[in-house]
Design an enzyme around this catalytic site. Structure first.
Site, PDB file in Angstrom:
ATOM      1  N   LYS A  76       0.831  -1.212   0.000  1.00  0.00           N
ATOM      2  CA  LYS A  76       0.000   0.000   0.000  1.00  0.00           C
ATOM      3  C   LYS A  76       0.864   1.260   0.000  1.00  0.00           C
ATOM      4  O   LYS A  76       2.081   1.188   0.098  1.00  0.00           O
ATOM      5  CB  LYS A  76      -0.941  -0.020   1.193  1.00  0.00           C
ATOM      6  CG  LYS A  76      -1.646  -1.342   1.403  1.00  0.00           C
ATOM      7  CD  LYS A  76      -2.496  -1.792   0.210  1.00  0.00           C
ATOM      8  CE  LYS A  76      -3.156  -3.130   0.539  1.00  0.00           C
ATOM      9  NZ  LYS A  76      -4.113  -3.595  -0.407  1.00  0.00           N
TER      10      LYS A  76
HETATM   11  C1  LIG Z   1      -5.072  -4.665   0.536  1.00  0.00           C
HETATM   12  C2  LIG Z   1      -6.532  -4.536   0.420  1.00  0.00           C
HETATM   13  C3  LIG Z   1      -7.404  -4.944   1.441  1.00  0.00           C
HETATM   14  C4  LIG Z   1      -6.952  -5.699   2.646  1.00  0.00           C
HETATM   15  O1  LIG Z   1      -5.906  -5.169   3.342  1.00  0.00           O
HETATM   16  P1  LIG Z   1      -4.945  -6.088   4.249  1.00  0.00           P
HETATM   17  O2  LIG Z   1      -4.239  -5.071   5.074  1.00  0.00           O
HETATM   18  O3  LIG Z   1      -4.052  -6.855   3.354  1.00  0.00           O
HETATM   19  O4  LIG Z   1      -5.810  -6.960   5.094  1.00  0.00           O
HETATM   20  C5  LIG Z   1      -8.756  -4.711   1.288  1.00  0.00           C
HETATM   21  N1  LIG Z   1      -9.245  -4.120   0.189  1.00  0.00           N
HETATM   22  C6  LIG Z   1      -8.450  -3.730  -0.821  1.00  0.00           C
HETATM   23  C7  LIG Z   1      -9.051  -3.057  -2.019  1.00  0.00           C
HETATM   24  C8  LIG Z   1      -7.075  -3.941  -0.753  1.00  0.00           C
HETATM   25  O5  LIG Z   1      -6.303  -3.589  -1.785  1.00  0.00           O
END
Ligand SMILES: *Cc1c(COP(=O)(O)O)cnc(C)c1O
Length: 404
Positions: free
Chosen positions: A189
């Site tokens: 992210k």
């Molecule tokens: C990464 C992601 C998640 C989940 O996040 P985590 O921290 O990996 O649990 C949920 N929704 C979207 C669109 C994502 O890209």
């Protein structure tokens, strides 16, 4: 190295915050500042991020997945309730709806690669409780029409901001437009704590409920008398102080990271204008995260040829962000056959969203800040790329397309 821009700029700031915690010796998120070495990193992160994004409240969590579950729980979504979610997203958006005993209803995306607002109303039934727009690949959804539909039909809006921390739509940061926003801090992210996440809202009651769900039903920060006063059963999705320390430093870098990515993306995109057969996905607000540049070819054939020459894949074949590739959703696989998702009448099948399939067949991700083969961004630049590297990448892409 695979990862998001935050993981490329880890440095002295994160180290200092983490050492504060280790030197203090108190790794738990609760404590009294100054007592027993408590450094209050998680609370500091929550307060600073709330201020930065324009939320009244933020709850730090252990993941984006957990954050989505906190939002669904806070809004009282459960057994048999339907939630409208796009078919192009990370599986967690869809899975968490099922995990909360509710039913995901898959919606089409448009050429912004986010939920198509014109295709939402046809999916609404008496069971619909919420819409979950996903700000995919850093691009804000077109929130005005989505909020209008939600208001008209009395639906909640949970913004999945996991891929778009810090992005803004018409002057407001994503996550502050709907009832609640869920964010992720995993390594792919915009900013990261390795794993982690947070929830944002400006509603006092939703905050209290989300907080309770993330920590065994306790009141925010476990303040005050609790026995006899806890709101509900909950989970343990707490962030600890070591992650909080990294989160404080990364949060302070967020707007700088976004400025850098937007400038680098512009440099690359400007050099790819005016090529026959090639366009770009629609960007709903220039204050997107600019973590990726998404090429949109006129035809699937052209996209396939381009990908073969570049050694990458079109988004349709990139992996697990496309509903066609989510066997757990298509086959309604949970941990027991006696599960409301498994037992529901809704069916899910490959190619049930033809508009989404057509767009993703023609779309190719080029990395700007998020380097992740799972998103199909197996080529491109990163946040530290120099001007020469950006120019060379642009030249290479132009040459490859010219040779198709
Ligand atoms: C990464 C992601 C998640 C989940 O996040 P985590 O921290 O990996 O649990 C949920 N929704 C979207 C669109 C994502 O890209």
């Amino acid at each position: 190295m695979a990862g998001g821009p935050g993981s490329y700029v880890l440095g002295a700031e994160e180290r200092k915050e983490v050492l504060d915690v280790l030197d203090g010796g108190n790794l738990f998120r609760y404590g009294t500042p100054g007592v027993d070495g408590f450094q209050a990193k998680v609370v500091t992160f929550e307060n600073e991020m709330a201020e930065r994004l324009g939320h009244k409240h933020v709850v730090a969590t252990s993941s984006g997945t957990g954050s989505l579950m906190c939002c669904l729980a806070a809004l009282g979504i459960g057994m048999g309730d339907e939630v409208i979610v796009p078919g192009y997203t990370f599986i967690a958006s869809i899975a968490t709806i099922a995990m909360m005993n509710a039913i995901p209803v898959l919606a089409e995306i448009d050429e912004s690669l986010t939920i198509d607002p014109t295709k939402i109303e046809a999916l609404i039934t008496p069971k619909t409780k919420a819409i979950m727009p996903v700000h995919m690949l850093g691009n804000p959804c077109d929130m005005d029409p989505i909020m209008e539909i939600a208001k008209k039909h009395h639906l909640y809006v949970i913004e999945d901001c996991c891929q778009a921390v810090g992005a803004a739509y018409k002057g407001r940061r994503v996550g502050t437009i709907g009832d609640m926003g869920a964010y992720s801090l995993n390594v792919f992210k915009t900013i990261t704590t390795g794993d982690g996440g947070f929830v944002g809202t400006s509603d006092d009651e939703l905050y209290e409920r989300a907080f309770g769900f993330h920590d065994q039903g306790h009141k925010p920060c476990r303040m005050g008398v609790e026995v006899g006063n806890r709101s509900m059963v909950g989970m343990n999705m707490r962030m600890n102080e070591l992650s909080g320390a990294v989160a404080v430093a990364q949060g302070r870098k967020l707007d700088g990271i976004l400025d850098t990515l937007r400038a680098k993306k512009k440099e690359l995109k400007d050099q790819l204008q005016g090529i026959d057969g090639l366009g770009f996905r629609k960007i709903n607000d220039e204050k997107e995260c600019a973590t990726l540049l998404t090429l949109l070819f006129d035809t699937k054939e052209l996209a396939d040829k381009f990908c073969a020459a570049m050694g990458t894949s079109p988004i349709a074949k990139s992996g697990w962000h496309v509903y066609n590739n989510m066997e757990q959703i298509l086959d309604k696989k949970t941990w027991t056959d006696n599960h409301p998702f498994h037992l529901s009448d809704r069916t899910y099948e490959k190619h049930m969203l033809p508009q989404t399939d057509d767009i993703l067949d023609r779309a190719v991700n080029i990395s700007i800040g998020v380097v992740d083969k799972g998103l199909g961004s197996g080529c491109g630049i990163n946040i530290n790329s120099t001007e020469d590297e950006i120019n060379a990448t642009a030249k290479h892409i132009r040459e490859v397309i010219a040779g198709l």
